[in-house]
Design a protein around this motif. Sequence first.
Motif, mmCIF file in Angstrom:
data_model
loop_
_atom_site.group_PDB
_atom_site.id
_atom_site.type_symbol
_atom_site.label_atom_id
_atom_site.label_comp_id
_atom_site.label_asym_id
_atom_site.label_seq_id
_atom_site.Cartn_x
_atom_site.Cartn_y
_atom_site.Cartn_z
ATOM 1 N N GLN A 1 53.750 25.652 88.728
ATOM 2 C CA GLN A 1 55.080 25.075 88.543
ATOM 3 C C GLN A 1 55.640 25.379 87.038
ATOM 4 N N ASP A 2 54.621 25.406 86.084
ATOM 5 C CA ASP A 2 54.888 25.366 84.773
ATOM 6 C C ASP A 2 55.585 27.052 84.642
ATOM 7 N N LEU A 3 54.678 27.973 85.245
ATOM 8 C CA LEU A 3 55.244 29.480 85.185
ATOM 9 C C LEU A 3 56.687 29.523 85.678
ATOM 10 N N TYR A 4 56.941 28.913 86.892
ATOM 11 C CA TYR A 4 58.409 29.249 87.396
ATOM 12 C C TYR A 4 59.337 28.339 86.567
ATOM 13 N N ALA A 5 59.244 27.264 85.940
ATOM 14 C CA ALA A 5 59.993 26.607 85.055
ATOM 15 C C ALA A 5 59.993 27.238 83.876
ATOM 16 N N GLY A 6 58.938 27.952 83.157
ATOM 17 C CA GLY A 6 58.880 28.500 82.194
ATOM 18 C C GLY A 6 59.612 29.744 82.127
ATOM 19 N N ALA A 7 59.640 30.606 83.303
ATOM 20 C CA ALA A 7 60.423 31.815 83.510
ATOM 21 C C ALA A 7 61.950 31.486 83.306
ATOM 22 N N ALA A 8 62.303 30.445 84.041
ATOM 23 C CA ALA A 8 63.733 29.918 83.876
ATOM 24 C C ALA A 8 64.058 29.746 82.549
ATOM 25 N N ILE A 9 63.521 29.099 81.613
ATOM 26 C CA ILE A 9 63.728 28.637 80.451
ATOM 27 C C ILE A 9 63.539 29.962 79.410
ATOM 28 N N LEU A 10 62.842 30.957 79.636
ATOM 29 C CA LEU A 10 62.727 31.985 78.961
ATOM 30 C C LEU A 10 64.031 32.824 79.275
ATOM 31 N N ALA A 11 64.532 32.845 80.406
ATOM 32 C CA ALA A 11 65.564 33.773 80.873
ATOM 33 C C ALA A 11 66.704 33.205 80.062
ATOM 34 N N ALA A 12 66.844 31.566 80.182
ATOM 35 C CA ALA A 12 68.167 31.187 79.460
ATOM 36 C C ALA A 12 67.990 31.373 78.103
ATOM 37 N N ALA A 13 66.836 31.198 77.569
ATOM 38 C CA ALA A 13 66.882 31.520 76.014
ATOM 39 C C ALA A 13 67.099 32.758 75.322
ATOM 40 N N ARG A 14 66.842 33.757 76.365
ATOM 41 C CA ARG A 14 67.390 35.198 75.854
ATOM 42 C C ARG A 14 68.545 35.304 75.893
ATOM 43 N N GLU A 15 69.273 34.795 77.023
ATOM 44 C CA GLU A 15 70.629 34.792 77.047
ATOM 45 C C GLU A 15 71.497 33.987 76.072
ATOM 46 N N ARG A 16 70.859 33.043 75.458
ATOM 47 C CA ARG A 16 71.573 32.018 74.743
ATOM 48 C C ARG A 16 71.149 32.835 73.151
ATOM 49 N N GLY A 17 70.140 33.388 73.055
ATOM 50 C CA GLY A 17 69.644 33.838 71.791
ATOM 51 C C GLY A 17 69.008 32.900 70.703
ATOM 52 N N MET A 18 68.209 32.068 71.697
ATOM 53 C CA MET A 18 67.250 30.738 71.286
ATOM 54 C C MET A 18 65.993 31.297 71.084
ATOM 55 N N GLY A 19 65.218 30.462 70.157
ATOM 56 C CA GLY A 19 63.772 30.959 70.124
ATOM 57 C C GLY A 19 63.597 31.485 68.686
ATOM 58 N N VAL A 20 62.178 31.744 68.392
ATOM 59 C CA VAL A 20 61.894 32.366 67.093
ATOM 60 C C VAL A 20 60.908 33.535 67.693
ATOM 61 N N ALA A 21 61.246 34.681 67.183
ATOM 62 C CA ALA A 21 60.553 35.927 67.336
ATOM 63 C C ALA A 21 59.160 35.940 66.495
ATOM 64 N N LEU A 22 58.010 36.012 67.336
ATOM 65 C CA LEU A 22 56.589 36.099 66.271
ATOM 66 C C LEU A 22 56.435 37.558 66.376
ATOM 67 N N PRO A 23 55.589 38.114 65.094
ATOM 68 C CA PRO A 23 55.215 39.401 65.044
ATOM 69 C C PRO A 23 53.971 39.548 65.707
ATOM 70 N N MET A 24 54.093 39.380 67.214
ATOM 71 C CA MET A 24 52.821 39.569 67.661
ATOM 72 C C MET A 24 52.981 40.477 68.658
ATOM 73 N N GLY A 25 51.826 41.498 68.800
ATOM 74 C CA GLY A 25 52.047 42.546 69.895
ATOM 75 C C GLY A 25 50.766 42.900 70.487
ATOM 76 N N PRO A 26 50.598 44.033 71.467
ATOM 77 C CA PRO A 26 49.345 44.224 71.993
ATOM 78 C C PRO A 26 48.534 44.865 70.973
ATOM 79 N N ALA A 27 47.187 44.472 70.990
ATOM 80 C CA ALA A 27 46.139 45.062 70.041
ATOM 81 C C ALA A 27 46.075 46.735 70.263
#
Length: 323
Positions: free
Chosen positions: A295-321
């Motif tokens: 349930q968290d994953l599906y709701a989180g995916a909707a939140i993430l898509a909306a955040a990208r569309e609206r330019g919200m959130g903070v980009a963290l300098p984290m990437g694959p090792a």
Amino acid sequence: MVLYLNESDVRQLLTMSQAVEEVERAFSAHGRGKAVDVPRRRTRQPSGHLHILQAAAPEIGYIGYKAYYNRPGKPLNTLLHMMNHEQGNTEAIIESDWLGRIRTGAATGVAARYLARKDARILGLFGYGRHARTQLEAVCTVRDIAEVKVFGRNQDGVRAFCDEMSQRVSARVRPAQSREEAVRGSDIIVTMTRAAEPLFDGRWLEPGQFVAATGSNALDRREIDTETVRRADVIVVDSREVAQGECGDLLPAYENGLIYWENLADMGGVVAGRWPGRTSDAQITLFESHGMAVQDLYAGAAILAAARERGMGVALPMGPAGG
């Protein structure tokens, strides 16, 4: 880069109606065998408990986990980690206290959609805490609720809750004068408490009622009695695997031979059409909710898509090792 979304972002990006739709999608995927959910694991300490829930949802491209550490009297620290199912990289870290509340309410909303009568108008609610707010809102989202009767041990708290929620939903929200009044005459009964003993007498139940027991997610908690289980014509859990480890409501009925875990319907099966759910207006139906990472994953995916569309959130300098 990993997108970090805080509680304020989540509140802006996910409405209750959207949460209900996403949780219904999560149930459907789980019921069709298209999503995997791993029940909560707890690391218990004298000072508090660490909880971790995991899920995979290939249909929407994510795998991930939610972790939270709760300590008595301290703010809840909870984070949802979302990783790309194909690539393995973390795409988002989402603060998920509000997400947990809204998706828990949304699960009850989905259950009410399938298990409550379509003409349900009166809600009896046990509890007035932070999770009770989203429970009430979710039920009002899927059914045309005209009146809500709220019962709790602290009358001042109940009155404050009723005043607040009267501004958030169109229904009349008022205190119930007794536990029995909260049950009798209600089309839908929702319990969202930390009770260790049953909240009402199952003999008070009437034909056609839908009961959603949502607070008993540990074996030492119990909101409903064995009579309620016995009288339920239809019993649905969010997940059989989760219920076996966490459902204090159903454990006594299982110990007494009234129910068998393998015979219980799950909400995913109901949504996917593998279990019938309510089949007549006279049935008493029961939903036991404990929480699922899917349930968290599906709701989180909707939140993430909306955040990208609206330019919200903070980009963290984290990437694959590096290799």
